[in-house]
Enzyme design. Structure first.
Site, PDB file in Angstrom:
ATOM      1  CG  ASP A   1      -9.930 -49.616  -6.169  1.00 51.88           C
ATOM      2  OD1 ASP A   1      -9.584 -50.458  -5.315  1.00 51.88           O
ATOM      3  OD2 ASP A   1      -9.381 -49.523  -7.288  1.00 51.88           O
TER       4      ASP A   1
ATOM      5  CG  HIS B   1      -9.073 -52.900   3.729  1.00 52.29           C
ATOM      6  ND1 HIS B   1      -9.374 -52.472   2.462  1.00 52.29           N
ATOM      7  CD2 HIS B   1      -8.210 -53.949   3.577  1.00 52.29           C
ATOM      8  CE1 HIS B   1      -8.728 -53.231   1.583  1.00 52.29           C
ATOM      9  NE2 HIS B   1      -8.009 -54.124   2.235  1.00 52.29           N
TER      10      HIS B   1
ATOM     11  CG  LEU C   1     -29.670 -44.795   1.746  1.00 49.81           C
ATOM     12  CD1 LEU C   1     -29.667 -44.147   0.364  1.00 49.81           C
ATOM     13  CD2 LEU C   1     -28.376 -44.450   2.489  1.00 49.81           C
TER      14      LEU C   1
HETATM   15  C1  IPE Z   1     -13.061 -53.513  -6.861  1.00 51.87           C
HETATM   16  O1  IPE Z   1     -11.770 -53.162  -6.530  1.00 51.87           O
HETATM   17  C2  IPE Z   1     -13.702 -54.260  -5.721  1.00 51.87           C
HETATM   18  C3  IPE Z   1     -14.024 -53.488  -4.532  1.00 51.87           C
HETATM   19  C4  IPE Z   1     -13.856 -52.206  -4.384  1.00 51.87           C
HETATM   20  C5  IPE Z   1     -14.601 -54.247  -3.463  1.00 51.87           C
HETATM   21  P1  IPE Z   1     -10.524 -54.119  -6.878  1.00 51.87           P
HETATM   22  O2  IPE Z   1      -9.332 -53.402  -6.353  1.00 51.87           O
HETATM   23  O3  IPE Z   1     -10.765 -55.476  -6.377  1.00 51.87           O
HETATM   24  O4  IPE Z   1     -10.553 -54.140  -8.461  1.00 51.87           O
HETATM   25  P2  IPE Z   1      -9.357 -54.229  -9.505  1.00 51.87           P
HETATM   26  O5  IPE Z   1      -8.553 -55.436  -9.198  1.00 51.87           O
HETATM   27  O6  IPE Z   1      -8.542 -52.973  -9.371  1.00 51.87           O
HETATM   28  O7  IPE Z   1     -10.034 -54.276 -10.856  1.00 51.87           O
HETATM   29  C1  IPE Z   2     -10.736 -51.435  -2.176  1.00 52.19           C
HETATM   30  O1  IPE Z   2      -9.437 -51.053  -1.920  1.00 52.19           O
HETATM   31  C2  IPE Z   2     -11.322 -52.259  -1.071  1.00 52.19           C
HETATM   32  C3  IPE Z   2     -11.511 -53.674  -1.409  1.00 52.19           C
HETATM   33  C4  IPE Z   2     -11.250 -54.237  -2.545  1.00 52.19           C
HETATM   34  C5  IPE Z   2     -12.026 -54.517  -0.353  1.00 52.19           C
HETATM   35  P1  IPE Z   2      -8.219 -51.937  -2.405  1.00 52.19           P
HETATM   36  O2  IPE Z   2      -7.862 -52.893  -1.316  1.00 52.19           O
HETATM   37  O3  IPE Z   2      -8.490 -52.562  -3.717  1.00 52.19           O
HETATM   38  O4  IPE Z   2      -7.088 -50.842  -2.535  1.00 52.19           O
HETATM   39  P2  IPE Z   2      -6.037 -50.705  -3.711  1.00 52.19           P
HETATM   40  O5  IPE Z   2      -6.808 -50.628  -4.976  1.00 52.19           O
HETATM   41  O6  IPE Z   2      -5.156 -51.909  -3.651  1.00 52.19           O
HETATM   42  O7  IPE Z   2      -5.313 -49.435  -3.416  1.00 52.19           O
HETATM   43 MG    MG Z   3      -8.219 -51.972  -5.627  1.00 57.27          MG
END
Ligand code: IPE
Ligand code: IPE
Ligand code: MG
Length: 256
Positions: free
Chosen positions: A34, A51, A145
């Protein structure tokens, strides 16, 4: 002035760069990757750039987990809730996922990595479905792995899938309700045959599970890492693995 020599000689957590010995490593490590969006925002870039930067970190972490002999690694790449994001972000993520597999697959095969997709691929565009099923097919016989990639994955959806499958087996007479055990449920999870998660690392500073591996993390150690995923690296991983090695896991029991 007095110096505390043992304390001065002890490496600080940030300097404890080595990997713990094999027997102290988790068998199964899971990552909630995240913070990509916030990483990009901080730089004045679009979220999709975050990303893209995240895939660089992912490459380093997969390589490292494979090199140090981790048995299973699960990564949360796209949740069942992530479809609710703006259309352009979802599309950018889809493109990135198939491009990532096309560019990485040869190295993953060379590293003997076995890919499993956790989640329901039916909702994915054909191009991504092809790239993903091809990645699974080409790494099927690999014995290194086990890399689980959670895509259109939700922990609740996975448990619901298991409940429906087991209910269908009961209705057909293939399963006796009184013989359903924890192992029956585990066998209906996408991670069938794999050990439960020992360590879950979430980057980005938020402290929640966000619907990831709800069944498999029942006794997992949790580490909430403040850095955004694109800044996560081998050094941070080793710090987290050292932290895991120091944890006292009791599984509800009392240590003698
Ligand atoms: C969790 O992150 C999902 C992934 C990393 C793919 P999110 O950014 O979607 O989760 P929330 O909304 O902060 O809980
Ligand atoms: C996690 O990073 C990746 C996915 C959910 C695909 P985020 O896109 O949730 O990044 P933040 O949390 O908004 O910074
Ligand atoms: Mg996120």
């Amino acid at each position: 002035m007095k110096f505390n020599l043992p304390a001065l000689l002890r490496p600080r957590a940030s300097e404890a760069s080595g990997c713990p010995p094999k027997e102290k490593l988790p068998r199964h490590i899971a990552f909630i990757m995240d913070g990509n969006g916030r990483w990009a925002k901080r730089r004045g870039l679009p979220r999709s750039a975050g990303h893209a930067a995240g895939t660089e970190a992912l490459r380093e972490i997969i390589r490292t987990c494979s090199d140090i002999g981790i048995e299973c690694m699960s990564i949360y790449a796209f949740s069942t809730e992530n479809w609710e994001r703006p259309q352009d972000e979802v599309e950018a993520l889809m493109k990135l996922i198939s491009r990532y597999f096309l560019s990485e697959i040869d190295e993953l095969i060379e590293k003997n990595v076995h890919i499993t997709i956790l989640g329901d691929l039916t909702r994915f565009p054909q191009e991504q479905k092809n790239a993903l099923t091809e990645a699974m097919r080409r790494t099927k016989a690999n014995t290194g792995l086990k890399l689980n990639i959670a895509l259109n994955y939700g922990g609740r959806a996975e448990i619901l899938k298991a409940v429906r499958e087991i209910a269908a087996d009961c209705a057909s007479g293939a399963q006796k309700p009184e013989e359903i055990g924890f192992d029956t449920v585990s066998a209906h999870m996408y991670t069938c045959g794999q050990p439960d998660v020992d360590l879950l690392v979430r980057t980005g500073g938020d402290e929640r599970i966000s619907n990831f591996l709800l069944w498999q993390t029942w006794y997992a150690e949790l580490i909430f890492e403040p850095v955004y995923w694109p800044d996560y690296n081998k050094q941070k991983l080793f710090e987290n693995l050292n932290e895991f090695a120091r944890r006292d896991r009791r599984f509800g029991k009392v240590k003698p």
